[in-house]
Design a protein around this motif. Structure first.
Motif, PDB file in Angstrom:
ATOM      1  N   PHE A   1       0.830  -1.205   0.000  1.00 26.46           N
ATOM      2  CA  PHE A   1       0.000   0.000   0.000  1.00 26.46           C
ATOM      3  C   PHE A   1       0.862   1.250   0.000  1.00 26.46           C
ATOM      4  O   PHE A   1       1.598   1.504   0.941  1.00 26.46           O
TER       5      PHE A   1
ATOM      6  N   LYS B   1       0.886   5.596  -1.363  1.00 31.33           N
ATOM      7  CA  LYS B   1      -0.030   6.741  -1.245  1.00 31.33           C
ATOM      8  C   LYS B   1      -1.304   6.428  -2.016  1.00 31.33           C
ATOM      9  O   LYS B   1      -1.237   5.955  -3.147  1.00 31.33           O
ATOM     10  N   PRO B   2      -2.452   6.694  -1.425  1.00 30.87           N
ATOM     11  CA  PRO B   2      -3.709   6.346  -2.094  1.00 30.87           C
ATOM     12  C   PRO B   2      -3.881   7.109  -3.408  1.00 30.87           C
ATOM     13  O   PRO B   2      -3.432   8.251  -3.527  1.00 30.87           O
TER      14      PRO B   2
ATOM     15  N   LEU C   1      -2.922  14.789   8.150  1.00 31.56           N
ATOM     16  CA  LEU C   1      -3.667  14.628   6.895  1.00 31.56           C
ATOM     17  C   LEU C   1      -5.155  14.459   7.180  1.00 31.56           C
ATOM     18  O   LEU C   1      -5.982  14.582   6.273  1.00 31.56           O
TER      19      LEU C   1
HETATM   20  P1  AMP Z   1       6.994   2.575   0.180  1.00 33.30           P
HETATM   21  O1  AMP Z   1       6.416   1.576   1.130  1.00 33.30           O
HETATM   22  O2  AMP Z   1       8.440   2.853   0.442  1.00 33.30           O
HETATM   23  O3  AMP Z   1       6.692   2.255  -1.230  1.00 33.30           O
HETATM   24  O4  AMP Z   1       6.280   3.979   0.493  1.00 33.30           O
HETATM   25  C1  AMP Z   1       4.918   4.113   0.440  1.00 33.30           C
HETATM   26  C2  AMP Z   1       4.575   5.495   0.938  1.00 33.30           C
HETATM   27  O5  AMP Z   1       3.163   5.646   0.864  1.00 33.30           O
HETATM   28  C3  AMP Z   1       4.968   5.742   2.371  1.00 33.30           C
HETATM   29  O6  AMP Z   1       5.565   7.010   2.490  1.00 33.30           O
HETATM   30  C4  AMP Z   1       3.639   5.716   3.103  1.00 33.30           C
HETATM   31  O7  AMP Z   1       3.615   6.494   4.283  1.00 33.30           O
HETATM   32  C5  AMP Z   1       2.700   6.223   2.061  1.00 33.30           C
HETATM   33  N1  AMP Z   1       1.344   5.776   2.339  1.00 33.30           N
HETATM   34  C6  AMP Z   1       0.885   4.519   2.386  1.00 33.30           C
HETATM   35  N2  AMP Z   1      -0.417   4.488   2.716  1.00 33.30           N
HETATM   36  C7  AMP Z   1      -0.797   5.770   2.872  1.00 33.30           C
HETATM   37  C8  AMP Z   1      -2.028   6.401   3.216  1.00 33.30           C
HETATM   38  N3  AMP Z   1      -3.130   5.665   3.444  1.00 33.30           N
HETATM   39  N4  AMP Z   1      -2.053   7.734   3.274  1.00 33.30           N
HETATM   40  C9  AMP Z   1      -0.940   8.470   3.024  1.00 33.30           C
HETATM   41  N5  AMP Z   1       0.244   7.938   2.706  1.00 33.30           N
HETATM   42  C10 AMP Z   1       0.325   6.601   2.635  1.00 33.30           C
END
Ligand code: AMP
Ligand code: MG
Length: 276
Positions: free
Chosen positions: A96, A98-99, A141
């Motif tokens: 998962f 960033k959405p 957020l």
């Molecule tokens: P990575 O795991 O290194 O690919 O990074 C994924 C990024 O997405 C990280 O910085 C997370 O904090 C961000 N992220 C994952 N889920 C969410 C969410 N629901 N809202 C905001 N940021 C998210």
């Protein structure tokens, strides 16, 4: 000789635990390899039984491993190593980030529900619905009220999953700030690791204490009887990977799985095959 046990893995629930420690185990490379080699055949067999029961029309439920941790905490390595001995047909991995715009137009659990493992499967979430209370708290957020609502929503959601036959294993890969620095430095020194480096990680690192606090609050609010958090010291990556394998083993054992019985007459079929 040092021997690790499931009880030791399940005792890892204290968020103040030292990330450089390896509780319950003398974590030399040899000890870890021996210990992992000892449990992998059983892991493999139990996962196959889980999948076989689903394929045979039984209802064995499933398993969901939820991985959280700071950048470079080793989530990807845990995914790879945990699934390594398993049949890829029976696993379901979701990362998962960033959405997307579409995901943002729904409730935060919408994309999570879509990614749940099917029956008979072992699912792994590399990041999860916990981002929606962790990064959201750190970077404001969402409003404090919304974040409060989400802890309750998460607890309700997880209870619903457990009632539906899912065993949830929530793992926080707990690293030290120093270890993260080493990892980031290493990524910059090795061209084969540039792809893992994200300049934004250094900005997030600047919020280290706020993240630790957000995690501490999340553990307090969402460590429930049905879905507890395990805080796995992870400066020693092989140790952390071993612990997750033990937690998975325990979850699989708890299902008391048998090989599905034949839904045909074995003797009749033997005769038919012989005569064919
Ligand atoms: P990575 O795991 O290194 O690919 O990074 C994924 C990024 O997405 C990280 O910085 C997370 O904090 C961000 N992220 C994952 N889920 C969410 C969410 N629901 N809202 C905001 N940021 C998210
Ligand atoms: Mg990253």
């Amino acid at each position: 000789m040092s021997t690790f046990t499931i009880a030791e893995a399940k005792a890892l629930v204290d968020p103040t635990i030292d990330p450089t420690s390896t509780p319950g185990f003398k974590a030399s490379k040899e000890n870890i390899e021996r210990q992992v080699a000892e449990i992998e055949p059983e892991l493999r067999e139990l996962q196959e039984k889980l999948y076989a029961n689903f394929r045979s029309g039984n209802n064995p439920g499933n398993i969901l491993i939820v991985l959280q941790g700071m950048d470079t905490s080793g989530k990807g390595g845990v995914v790879k190593h945990t699934l390594d001995p398993l049949d890829p047909q029976g696993v379901h991995i979701t990362g998962f980030g960033k959405p997307t715009k579409e995901e943002l137009s729904h409730d935060f659990l919408w994309r999570i529900r879509k990614a749940l493992p099917g029956p008979g499967k072992v699912g792994i979430f590399d990041r999860s619905h916990y981002e929606d209370v962790i990064v959201h708290r750190v970077h404001e957020l969402s409003s404090p009220e919304e974040i409060e609502r989400r802890y309750d929503a998460i607890n309700e959601f997880e209870k619903e999953l457990v009632d539906g036959g899912t065993t949830i294993i929530k793992v926080f890969l707990h690293i030290s700030k120093e270890f993260q620095k080493e990892n980031l430095t290493e990524r910059l020194e090795d061209p084969t690791k540039y792809w893992k480096y994200n300049p934004g990680d250094v900005d997030e690192r600047g919020h280290w204490d706020a993240y630790q606090e957000a995690y501490r609050i999340a553990f307090e609010k969402t460590s429930t009887d049905v879905a507890p958090w395990y805080i796995v010291p992870s400066d020693n990556k092989p140790y952390a990977r071993m612990v997750v394998k033990f937690l998975l083993l325990d979850a699989l054992r708890s299902k008391n799985l048998e090989w599905p019985a034949a839904d045909f007459d074995v003797e009749v079929e033997k005769a038919r095959v012989a005569a064919s």
